[in-house]
Design a protein around this motif. Structure first.
Motif, PDB file in Angstrom:
ATOM      1  N   ARG A   2       3.093  12.016  -9.851  1.00 46.18           N
ATOM      2  CA  ARG A   2       2.649  13.418  -9.833  1.00 46.18           C
ATOM      3  C   ARG A   2       3.820  14.368  -9.980  1.00 46.18           C
ATOM      4  O   ARG A   2       3.730  15.397 -10.664  1.00 46.18           O
ATOM      5  CB  ARG A   2       1.906  13.697  -8.524  1.00 46.18           C
ATOM      6  N   ARG A   3       4.928  14.010  -9.339  1.00 44.74           N
ATOM      7  CA  ARG A   3       6.114  14.862  -9.468  1.00 44.74           C
ATOM      8  C   ARG A   3       6.652  14.811 -10.894  1.00 44.74           C
ATOM      9  O   ARG A   3       7.098  15.831 -11.455  1.00 44.74           O
ATOM     10  CB  ARG A   3       7.190  14.399  -8.475  1.00 44.74           C
ATOM     11  N   LEU A   4       6.608  13.625 -11.519  1.00 47.93           N
ATOM     12  CA  LEU A   4       7.104  13.481 -12.885  1.00 47.93           C
ATOM     13  C   LEU A   4       6.227  14.231 -13.876  1.00 47.93           C
ATOM     14  O   LEU A   4       6.727  14.906 -14.777  1.00 47.93           O
ATOM     15  CB  LEU A   4       7.180  11.995 -13.260  1.00 47.93           C
ATOM     16  N   ARG A   5       4.894  14.112 -13.714  1.00 48.97           N
ATOM     17  CA  ARG A   5       3.965  14.766 -14.635  1.00 48.97           C
ATOM     18  C   ARG A   5       3.736  16.238 -14.309  1.00 48.97           C
ATOM     19  O   ARG A   5       3.121  16.954 -15.111  1.00 48.97           O
ATOM     20  CB  ARG A   5       2.613  14.051 -14.608  1.00 48.97           C
ATOM     21  N   ALA A   6       4.202  16.671 -13.135  1.00 49.92           N
ATOM     22  CA  ALA A   6       3.969  18.048 -12.686  1.00 49.92           C
ATOM     23  C   ALA A   6       2.474  18.357 -12.646  1.00 49.92           C
ATOM     24  O   ALA A   6       2.031  19.461 -12.983  1.00 49.92           O
ATOM     25  CB  ALA A   6       4.704  19.045 -13.565  1.00 49.92           C
ATOM     26  N   SER A   7       1.688  17.360 -12.244  1.00 51.75           N
ATOM     27  CA  SER A   7       0.237  17.519 -12.174  1.00 51.75           C
ATOM     28  C   SER A   7      -0.320  16.489 -11.195  1.00 51.75           C
ATOM     29  O   SER A   7       0.244  15.400 -11.012  1.00 51.75           O
ATOM     30  CB  SER A   7      -0.399  17.323 -13.556  1.00 51.75           C
ATOM     31  N   ASN A   8      -1.460  16.844 -10.575  1.00 51.50           N
ATOM     32  CA  ASN A   8      -2.126  15.908  -9.665  1.00 51.50           C
ATOM     33  C   ASN A   8      -3.072  14.969 -10.389  1.00 51.50           C
ATOM     34  O   ASN A   8      -3.592  14.022  -9.797  1.00 51.50           O
ATOM     35  CB  ASN A   8      -2.891  16.687  -8.591  1.00 51.50           C
ATOM     36  N   GLN A   9      -3.354  15.232 -11.668  1.00 49.33           N
ATOM     37  CA  GLN A   9      -4.277  14.416 -12.447  1.00 49.33           C
ATOM     38  C   GLN A   9      -3.514  13.257 -13.101  1.00 49.33           C
ATOM     39  O   GLN A   9      -3.115  13.321 -14.268  1.00 49.33           O
ATOM     40  CB  GLN A   9      -4.968  15.277 -13.515  1.00 49.33           C
ATOM     41  N   VAL A  10      -3.302  12.208 -12.338  1.00 48.87           N
ATOM     42  CA  VAL A  10      -2.544  11.051 -12.841  1.00 48.87           C
ATOM     43  C   VAL A  10      -3.377   9.777 -12.815  1.00 48.87           C
ATOM     44  O   VAL A  10      -2.840   8.680 -12.980  1.00 48.87           O
ATOM     45  CB  VAL A  10      -1.262  10.855 -11.999  1.00 48.87           C
ATOM     46  N   GLU A  11      -4.693   9.914 -12.627  1.00 44.79           N
ATOM     47  CA  GLU A  11      -5.535   8.726 -12.537  1.00 44.79           C
ATOM     48  C   GLU A  11      -5.535   7.919 -13.833  1.00 44.79           C
ATOM     49  O   GLU A  11      -5.518   6.674 -13.810  1.00 44.79           O
ATOM     50  CB  GLU A  11      -6.975   9.121 -12.165  1.00 44.79           C
ATOM     51  N   GLU A  12      -5.565   8.613 -14.968  1.00 47.77           N
ATOM     52  CA  GLU A  12      -5.562   7.905 -16.254  1.00 47.77           C
ATOM     53  C   GLU A  12      -4.272   7.116 -16.454  1.00 47.77           C
ATOM     54  O   GLU A  12      -4.299   5.978 -16.948  1.00 47.77           O
ATOM     55  CB  GLU A  12      -5.756   8.892 -17.397  1.00 47.77           C
ATOM     56  N   ASP A  13      -3.139   7.698 -16.064  1.00 47.76           N
ATOM     57  CA  ASP A  13      -1.874   6.988 -16.196  1.00 47.76           C
ATOM     58  C   ASP A  13      -1.847   5.753 -15.300  1.00 47.76           C
ATOM     59  O   ASP A  13      -1.364   4.686 -15.711  1.00 47.76           O
ATOM     60  CB  ASP A  13      -0.716   7.916 -15.827  1.00 47.76           C
ATOM     61  N   ILE A  14      -2.356   5.897 -14.111  1.00 46.67           N
ATOM     62  CA  ILE A  14      -2.357   4.765 -13.184  1.00 46.67           C
ATOM     63  C   ILE A  14      -3.263   3.653 -13.710  1.00 46.67           C
ATOM     64  O   ILE A  14      -2.913   2.459 -13.660  1.00 46.67           O
ATOM     65  CB  ILE A  14      -2.808   5.236 -11.787  1.00 46.67           C
ATOM     66  N   MET A  62       0.835  -1.212   0.000  1.00 50.70           N
ATOM     67  CA  MET A  62       0.000   0.000   0.000  1.00 50.70           C
ATOM     68  C   MET A  62       0.866   1.257   0.000  1.00 50.70           C
ATOM     69  O   MET A  62       0.616   2.211  -0.726  1.00 50.70           O
ATOM     70  CB  MET A  62      -0.913  -0.021   1.229  1.00 50.70           C
ATOM     71  N   ASN A  63       1.925   1.232   0.877  1.00 48.88           N
ATOM     72  CA  ASN A  63       2.819   2.377   0.912  1.00 48.88           C
ATOM     73  C   ASN A  63       3.546   2.539  -0.419  1.00 48.88           C
ATOM     74  O   ASN A  63       3.818   3.654  -0.859  1.00 48.88           O
ATOM     75  CB  ASN A  63       3.833   2.214   2.056  1.00 48.88           C
ATOM     76  N   GLY A  64       3.873   1.374  -1.048  1.00 55.68           N
ATOM     77  CA  GLY A  64       4.520   1.440  -2.350  1.00 55.68           C
ATOM     78  C   GLY A  64       3.637   2.104  -3.388  1.00 55.68           C
ATOM     79  O   GLY A  64       4.107   2.852  -4.246  1.00 55.68           O
ATOM     80  N   GLY A  65       2.330   1.827  -3.310  1.00 57.61           N
ATOM     81  CA  GLY A  65       1.402   2.452  -4.246  1.00 57.61           C
ATOM     82  C   GLY A  65       1.325   3.954  -4.042  1.00 57.61           C
ATOM     83  O   GLY A  65       1.316   4.720  -5.018  1.00 57.61           O
ATOM     84  N   ARG A  66       1.317   4.395  -2.790  1.00 52.92           N
ATOM     85  CA  ARG A  66       1.287   5.833  -2.513  1.00 52.92           C
ATOM     86  C   ARG A  66       2.561   6.516  -2.976  1.00 52.92           C
ATOM     87  O   ARG A  66       2.520   7.625  -3.525  1.00 52.92           O
ATOM     88  CB  ARG A  66       1.084   6.053  -1.021  1.00 52.92           C
ATOM     89  N   LEU A  67       3.683   5.860  -2.734  1.00 55.01           N
ATOM     90  CA  LEU A  67       4.943   6.434  -3.194  1.00 55.01           C
ATOM     91  C   LEU A  67       4.970   6.520  -4.724  1.00 55.01           C
ATOM     92  O   LEU A  67       5.491   7.482  -5.293  1.00 55.01           O
ATOM     93  CB  LEU A  67       6.116   5.585  -2.695  1.00 55.01           C
ATOM     94  N   GLY A  68       4.406   5.502  -5.381  1.00 58.41           N
ATOM     95  CA  GLY A  68       4.355   5.525  -6.836  1.00 58.41           C
ATOM     96  C   GLY A  68       3.497   6.674  -7.350  1.00 58.41           C
ATOM     97  O   GLY A  68       3.870   7.347  -8.329  1.00 58.41           O
ATOM     98  N   VAL A  69       2.344   6.915  -6.708  1.00 57.85           N
ATOM     99  CA  VAL A  69       1.475   8.023  -7.111  1.00 57.85           C
ATOM    100  C   VAL A  69       2.180   9.356  -6.901  1.00 57.85           C
ATOM    101  O   VAL A  69       2.118  10.259  -7.755  1.00 57.85           O
ATOM    102  CB  VAL A  69       0.149   7.965  -6.329  1.00 57.85           C
ATOM    103  N   THR A  70       2.881   9.485  -5.768  1.00 61.16           N
ATOM    104  CA  THR A  70       3.609  10.728  -5.495  1.00 61.16           C
ATOM    105  C   THR A  70       4.699  10.974  -6.527  1.00 61.16           C
ATOM    106  O   THR A  70       4.860  12.100  -7.027  1.00 61.16           O
ATOM    107  CB  THR A  70       4.227  10.660  -4.083  1.00 61.16           C
ATOM    108  N   ALA A  71       5.438   9.913  -6.846  1.00 61.86           N
ATOM    109  CA  ALA A  71       6.502  10.058  -7.847  1.00 61.86           C
ATOM    110  C   ALA A  71       5.920  10.397  -9.220  1.00 61.86           C
ATOM    111  O   ALA A  71       6.491  11.210  -9.963  1.00 61.86           O
ATOM    112  CB  ALA A  71       7.313   8.768  -7.920  1.00 61.86           C
TER     113      ALA A  71
END
Length: 343
Positions: free
Chosen positions: A12-24, A1-10
């Protein structure tokens, strides 16, 4: 679970946006497809009609990277600069500049991939390399006539490297990976790496001999290869930006169907068009309940020599089953038509 959160954070930082649901969601769908799809061996990949076209494109893309002449520049740049008229010290600094430009332009090309597209960027890179390879040849040819031609050689070589970094330096690897789904991708990438290093070895070993044989025309073979690869990319390589594997595969299937239909049309025209236009009319008549073929004279004779006043005697052959019975008709077209009506 923590790995998933870290992945989402990384992400968002890579895309410079909080809208990363489609990528996930796309990553999860690819993971599910990978678990459900069987791995394909190299033999199965080569023998597969559907995957053959993407494989050929991947191989040619790797060849476009190595046969462009870039490794001749990387391996022998100092000697090339010295032969173009630079001093040994200036040639070493120019070689250092080549490495720095390669690193910088590779970083610049990363955001350009998603903006302009892989195919477009590769076309720009090949086209620019072709132009600067011609300039390199020109600078070698007239270096003894004009003193500052040595600087044109340096500028042309640096421009050659810039366009390589923009296109052929990274695009072939990305397109090769995007042409295949998870099943055939490992085998496809293995073949691509093998071809890439074989071409690299051939250029590295063969360039000194080629330079000795061609002298000032050393880069002309690379110019010819660049023109060929540009044409192939323009005609055969699809744009893979923002496309799924299913969409890319559907493009190749549609292309195969179109090629098959074209081939069938060519065979039909080759076989039947002469029968329709160069030989005989074939009409079907029904006499006494039996379907009979009536072979008439050549159509060209109809066009040139057929008239009511002056015609040669014609024959018609009535075919019924396996028997053929010739029947002499009168000399005029009018009597021929009346005889047909009686029959």
């Amino acid at each position: 679970m923590n790995g998933g959160r870290l992945g989402v954070t990384a992400l968002r930082r890579l895309r410079a946006s909080n809208q990363v649901e489609e990528d996930i969601e796309e990553m999860r769908a690819e993971e599910r497809a990978q678990s459900a799809e069987a791995t394909i061996s190299m033999r199965e990949l080569i023998c597969s009609p559907t995957l053959r076209a993407p494989l050929i494109i991947g191989v040619v893309m790797q060849l476009s990277q190595q046969l462009s002449g870039i490794n001749a520049v990387f391996y022998y740049s100092t000697g090339l600069f010295i032969s173009s008229g630079l001093t040994e010290e200036s040639a070493k600094f120019a070689t250092i500049g080549i490495g720095a430009i390669m690193v910088g332009m590779t970083i610049v090309s990363i955001p350009l991939m998603d903006r302009t597209g892989r195919r477009t960027l590769h076309l720009y890179g090949l086209g620019g390399m072709f132009i600067f390879s011609i300039f390199i040849t020109i600078s070698f040819l007239i270096k003894e006539m004009i003193d500052w031609m040595s600087y044109l050689s340096v500028v042309s070589t640096l421009g050659f490297v810039v366009f390589f970094a923009v296109g052929p330096g990274s695009i072939p690897w990305m397109i090769t990976a995007e042409l295949f789904s998870q099943g055939p991708r490992p085998a496809a990438m293995s073949i691509a790496v093998l071809i890439n290093w074989i071409a690299n070895f051939v250029v590295g070993i063969g360039f000194p001999t080629m330079k000795t044989a061609l002298e000032n025309y050393t880069f002309l073979p690379f110019s010819a290869f660049l023109a060929i690869f540009w044409t192939f990319t323009y005609k055969k390589v699809p744009e893979t930006k923002n496309k799924t594997f299913e969409e890319i595969l559907a493009m190749f299937r549609h292309g195969n169907d179109r090629v098959a239909n074209t081939a069938c049309l060519q065979v039909f025209l080759r076989l039947y068009l002469p029968l329709l236009w160069n030989y005989e009319h074939v009409t079907m008549k029904k006499t006494d309940g039996v379907l009979m073929n009536v072979k008439r004279v050549d159509i060209q004779q109809e066009r040139t020599g057929w008239s009511e006043e002056n015609t040669s005697a014609s024959k018609e052959t009535f075919v019924s089953g396996t028997e053929e019975t010739p029947l002499k008709l009168t000399n005029t077209f009018k009597n021929s038509r009346s005889s047909d009506q009686k029959l």
